[in-house]
Write a protein that holds these residues in place. Sequence first.
Motif, short mmCIF file in Angstrom:
data_model
loop_
_atom_site.label_atom_id
_atom_site.label_comp_id
_atom_site.label_asym_id
_atom_site.label_seq_id
_atom_site.Cartn_x
_atom_site.Cartn_y
_atom_site.Cartn_z
N GLY A 255 0.81 -1.21 0.00
CA GLY A 255 0.00 0.00 0.00
C GLY A 255 0.84 1.26 0.00
N ARG A 256 1.87 1.29 0.83
CA ARG A 256 2.70 2.50 0.85
C ARG A 256 3.48 2.65 -0.45
N LEU A 257 3.84 1.51 -1.08
CA LEU A 257 4.53 1.60 -2.37
C LEU A 257 3.61 2.20 -3.43
N MET A 258 2.31 1.86 -3.39
CA MET A 258 1.36 2.48 -4.31
C MET A 258 1.35 4.00 -4.13
N VAL A 259 1.43 4.44 -2.88
CA VAL A 259 1.46 5.87 -2.59
C VAL A 259 2.75 6.49 -3.13
N PHE A 260 3.89 5.82 -2.93
CA PHE A 260 5.15 6.35 -3.44
C PHE A 260 5.08 6.54 -4.96
N LEU A 261 4.56 5.55 -5.67
CA LEU A 261 4.48 5.63 -7.13
C LEU A 261 3.53 6.75 -7.56
N ALA A 262 2.40 6.85 -6.89
CA ALA A 262 1.44 7.91 -7.23
C ALA A 262 2.03 9.29 -6.94
N ARG A 263 2.76 9.42 -5.84
CA ARG A 263 3.38 10.70 -5.51
C ARG A 263 4.46 11.07 -6.52
N LEU A 264 5.24 10.12 -6.98
CA LEU A 264 6.25 10.41 -8.00
C LEU A 264 5.59 10.97 -9.26
N GLN A 265 4.44 10.40 -9.63
CA GLN A 265 3.70 10.93 -10.77
C GLN A 265 3.10 12.30 -10.47
N GLN A 266 2.40 12.39 -9.36
CA GLN A 266 1.68 13.62 -9.03
C GLN A 266 2.64 14.80 -8.86
N ASP A 267 3.83 14.55 -8.30
CA ASP A 267 4.78 15.62 -8.04
C ASP A 267 5.70 15.91 -9.22
N GLY A 268 5.50 15.18 -10.33
CA GLY A 268 6.27 15.44 -11.55
C GLY A 268 7.66 14.87 -11.55
N ALA A 269 7.96 13.94 -10.64
CA ALA A 269 9.29 13.33 -10.60
C ALA A 269 9.46 12.24 -11.65
N ALA A 270 8.37 11.59 -12.04
CA ALA A 270 8.43 10.52 -13.05
C ALA A 270 7.04 10.34 -13.65
N SER A 271 6.97 10.16 -14.95
CA SER A 271 5.66 9.96 -15.59
C SER A 271 5.19 8.53 -15.48
N ALA A 272 6.11 7.57 -15.55
CA ALA A 272 5.75 6.16 -15.47
C ALA A 272 6.76 5.45 -14.57
N PRO A 273 6.72 5.68 -13.27
CA PRO A 273 7.74 5.14 -12.37
C PRO A 273 7.63 3.64 -12.19
N ARG A 274 8.75 3.05 -11.79
CA ARG A 274 8.80 1.63 -11.51
C ARG A 274 9.36 1.41 -10.11
N ALA A 275 9.07 0.23 -9.55
CA ALA A 275 9.58 -0.10 -8.22
C ALA A 275 10.12 -1.52 -8.22
N LEU A 276 11.22 -1.70 -7.52
CA LEU A 276 11.76 -3.03 -7.26
C LEU A 276 11.70 -3.23 -5.75
N ALA A 277 10.76 -4.05 -5.31
CA ALA A 277 10.57 -4.31 -3.88
C ALA A 277 11.05 -5.73 -3.58
N VAL A 278 11.87 -5.85 -2.55
CA VAL A 278 12.49 -7.13 -2.22
C VAL A 278 12.01 -7.56 -0.84
N ASP A 279 11.55 -8.80 -0.75
CA ASP A 279 11.03 -9.26 0.53
C ASP A 279 12.16 -9.58 1.50
N GLU A 280 11.81 -9.64 2.78
CA GLU A 280 12.76 -10.05 3.80
C GLU A 280 13.27 -11.45 3.48
N ARG A 281 14.55 -11.68 3.76
CA ARG A 281 15.23 -12.95 3.48
C ARG A 281 15.28 -13.28 1.98
N SER A 282 15.20 -12.24 1.16
CA SER A 282 15.39 -12.37 -0.28
C SER A 282 16.40 -11.32 -0.72
#
Length: 366
Positions: A255-282
């Motif tokens: 959920g917080r990652l969805m917010v980060f991506l939306a904020r990057l778009q909304q604030d003009g930092a990236a038009s189509a941002p991507r995320a690489l999220a890694v789980d614990e013990r990975s």
Amino acid sequence: MILPSRVLRTTTLLTALATALATAGACATSRNSSEATAPTAGAPRSPADSARADSTRGYTLYHSGSLTDAQTTPKGGAYLAGGGTDIEPGMRWLLAQGGTQSNGAFGDVVVLRSSGSNGYHTMLTGMGAHSVRSFVIFSRDGAERPEIAEAIRRAEVVFIAGGDQSTYETRWRGTSLQRELNARIAAGYPVGGTSAGLAVLGEHVYSALNVSSTSVMVLPNPYDASVTLSRSLFTLPVLRNVITDSHFAVRDRMGRLMVFLARLQQDGAASAPRALAVDERSAVGVNSDGTATVFGPGNGAYLVSVAATATRVCKAQTALELSPVEVQLVGTGSTFDLGRWSAPSARRYTLQVRGGVVSSSDGAIY
């Protein structure tokens, strides 16, 4: 009162024995603590000596292994660990990316951190690292020290430990540490990080300057004060247009990652941002060409992306709306191409956020 000579002799022997034991104990203490060294000296010091020697420099140095400079041919790349237990096959991969010497040993490792001590030394020297230097940096003055810059300049591998990424952001940005590490990356040497160390490797950084964001906190209000985003601290071409996150499924951070991506778009930092999220013990090892491998027993790695055409409502005090969000979950042992954003063996699904609630096309968010 005059004591008998036998008592005097016994008292003298006991005193001598106590003195000898105290001296031996002091020597043993000095040997056991010899890994903590003063910043500019090769000779071991006790922790107290080290702390006093380092207090005006803004850091503490721990050193294990050789004092000579290794020479290798590096392979470059990035190692991205999600936190929790360190993944030994992944750490060995990182050492190999720094290259090997003619005798088959790995190169010199520099560990950067803002808390802790020498926790990586036994593992890395046991794997064949030529040397390991851990710099615990507790001020901006420490990050400006020329001896840290010189150590980075000579390192075959730099690893950023976990902790609090806000300290990396506030203490390292604009310093010689940042400049030298970026120069080392540009020269083809690998860098790795775990947890907070992973968080500062993407082009977009969740800097956590206030309290740490949680999904429950920020989905109802994407402009909650905990959401602090900044541009890259370190420049890794393989992580261009990417924000990273760690401890992912374990701490319910989608959920917080969805917010980060939306904020990057909304604030003009990236038009189509991507995320690489890694789980614990990975962990993910990314080669310089973008090909990547997932290590460890955790859930794996999540490649999350949102198109410029996505539907979005991202305003203060208003529950987030965002769809569609594409997810590729890559499990342990699988490979993918980060540059092409392609994972042939991944589980693929779509997320949407409606009224601050995340739902999945196949029923499972993770």
